[in-house]
Design a protein around this motif. Structure first.
Motif, PDB file in Angstrom:
ATOM      1  N   LEU A  19       4.940 -13.939   1.226  1.00  0.00           N
ATOM      2  CA  LEU A  19       6.246 -13.417   1.636  1.00  0.00           C
ATOM      3  C   LEU A  19       7.334 -13.895   0.683  1.00  0.00           C
ATOM      4  O   LEU A  19       8.156 -13.105   0.197  1.00  0.00           O
ATOM      5  N   ARG A  22       7.056 -12.271  -2.678  1.00  0.00           N
ATOM      6  CA  ARG A  22       7.457 -10.863  -2.584  1.00  0.00           C
ATOM      7  C   ARG A  22       8.979 -10.731  -2.650  1.00  0.00           C
ATOM      8  O   ARG A  22       9.508  -9.811  -3.277  1.00  0.00           O
ATOM      9  N   ALA A  84       3.108  -9.472  -7.026  1.00  0.00           N
ATOM     10  CA  ALA A  84       4.085  -9.431  -5.933  1.00  0.00           C
ATOM     11  C   ALA A  84       5.284  -8.546  -6.256  1.00  0.00           C
ATOM     12  O   ALA A  84       6.044  -8.185  -5.353  1.00  0.00           O
ATOM     13  N   ALA A  89       3.162  -8.163   0.914  1.00  0.00           N
ATOM     14  CA  ALA A  89       2.657  -9.509   1.209  1.00  0.00           C
ATOM     15  C   ALA A  89       1.276  -9.477   1.851  1.00  0.00           C
ATOM     16  O   ALA A  89       0.428 -10.331   1.562  1.00  0.00           O
ATOM     17  N   GLY A 252       4.814 -10.497   6.635  1.00  0.00           N
ATOM     18  CA  GLY A 252       5.269  -9.285   5.975  1.00  0.00           C
ATOM     19  C   GLY A 252       5.808  -8.259   6.957  1.00  0.00           C
ATOM     20  O   GLY A 252       6.830  -7.609   6.710  1.00  0.00           O
TER      21      GLY A 252
END
Length: 294
Positions: A19, A22, A84, A89, A252
């Motif tokens: 996460l 990302r 990413a 994610a 995500g």
């Protein structure tokens, strides 16, 4: 109960790393992001080493730490950060969970051990799971997803190399391996951080993601990992591999509104089943080890 809680926290932290990457990968670029991640982790571990009065013999084992820094940290981290920029994610976390499969296969080649039917079945399930995930993701993102997916799987392959290397590497305390490899990775990533400049102004969201990635998902996560290895052993600690995709998907969905499609769920199940078969992992032994540690 304490070991179960630590296991869940570790899975949540490592699942959260996808996460955080990302969020920060596109604004910062892979080079700066990973330099910040390993640098913050290295400083965190240094402060803890000073507090715990742990010495590190970096120069004596510099070659060892550099190998770990390349295959266990710098290279896989930067490959995931590159991926990413395009993949969500949940996809990143699922592809990353193939690392034990690669580790077992590399180990079989390394030791020239014939593959059993169970390992071959696990490999087939893992490949099928990745195919389900990749096929659907490629349709959603387009051909731009191909290279990021290759990069993400390559990162898992690097972890497989690192796992097998540690079996023949100098037998140092796990904390020293993490601490030394983080500083080695920090030095290795420094040139790349200068070559690929920051693309956008750093927002509060990006800054918080980088801090959480470096301090929590790397520095603190390693400490929890070491504690689990000490308390319940390395094999039961492997069960965190099966929990990471669940947290990656959940974070995500919760924070980035990423869709959870049938391909995500089926791909995850197939990869996890493949990992169980390839590694010979036993959930009963894990539960017994956790109960014994309490």
């Amino acid at each position: 109960m304490a070991s179960v809680v630590r296991l869940l926290i570790l899975a949540a932290l490592w699942g959260g790393s996808f996460l955080f990457m990302r969020v920060a990968a596109n604004p910062l670029g892979p080079g700066v992001l990973i330099e910040a991640r390993v640098g913050l982790a290295a400083v965190t571990l240094l402060l803890l080493a000073l507090y715990l009065k742990k010495a590190i013999q970096f120069w004596q084992y510099k070659r060892h730490f550099l190998i770990l820094g390349v295959f266990n940290t710098a290279l896989p981290f930067v490959l995931i950060a590159y991926a990413a920029q395009t993949l969500n994610a949940s996809t990143l976390s699922i592809l990353n969970s193939t690392a034990p499969i690669w580790g077992a296969l590399i180990g079989a080649v390394w030791t020239r051990t014939p593959l059993t039917r169970s390992v071959l079945l696990g490999l087939a399930l893992g490949v099928l799971g990745v195919t389900v995930l990749v096929g659907k993701e490629a349709n959603l993102v387009g051909t731009d997803a191909i290279l990021p997916m290759i990069a993400s799987v390559s990162a898992a392959f690097c972890y497989g190399i690192s796992t097998n290397y540690t079996k023949v590497a100098p037998k140092l305390e796990a904390f020293n391996n993490a601490h030394g490899s983080m500083w080695a990775a920090t030095l290795l990533m420094l040139p790349l951080a200068f070559l690929i400049p920051v693309r956008e102004a750093v927002t509060t969201e990006v800054a918080v993601s980088v801090l959480a990635l470096g301090v929590l998902s790397t520095g603190v996560a390693y400490l929890i990992f070491f504690r689990l290895v000490t308390d319940i052993g390395p094999s039961p600690t492997l069960s965190v591999t099966f929990l990471i995709p669940a947290f990656g998907i959940f974070w995500g969905y919760l924070f980035l509104d990423e869709p959870v499609g049938w391909n995500t769920l089926i791909g995850t199940i197939l990869v996890v089943l493949g990992t169980v078969k390839v590694t010979g992992f036993s959930f009963k032994k894990t539960v017994a080890a956790v109960q014994q540690s309490e």
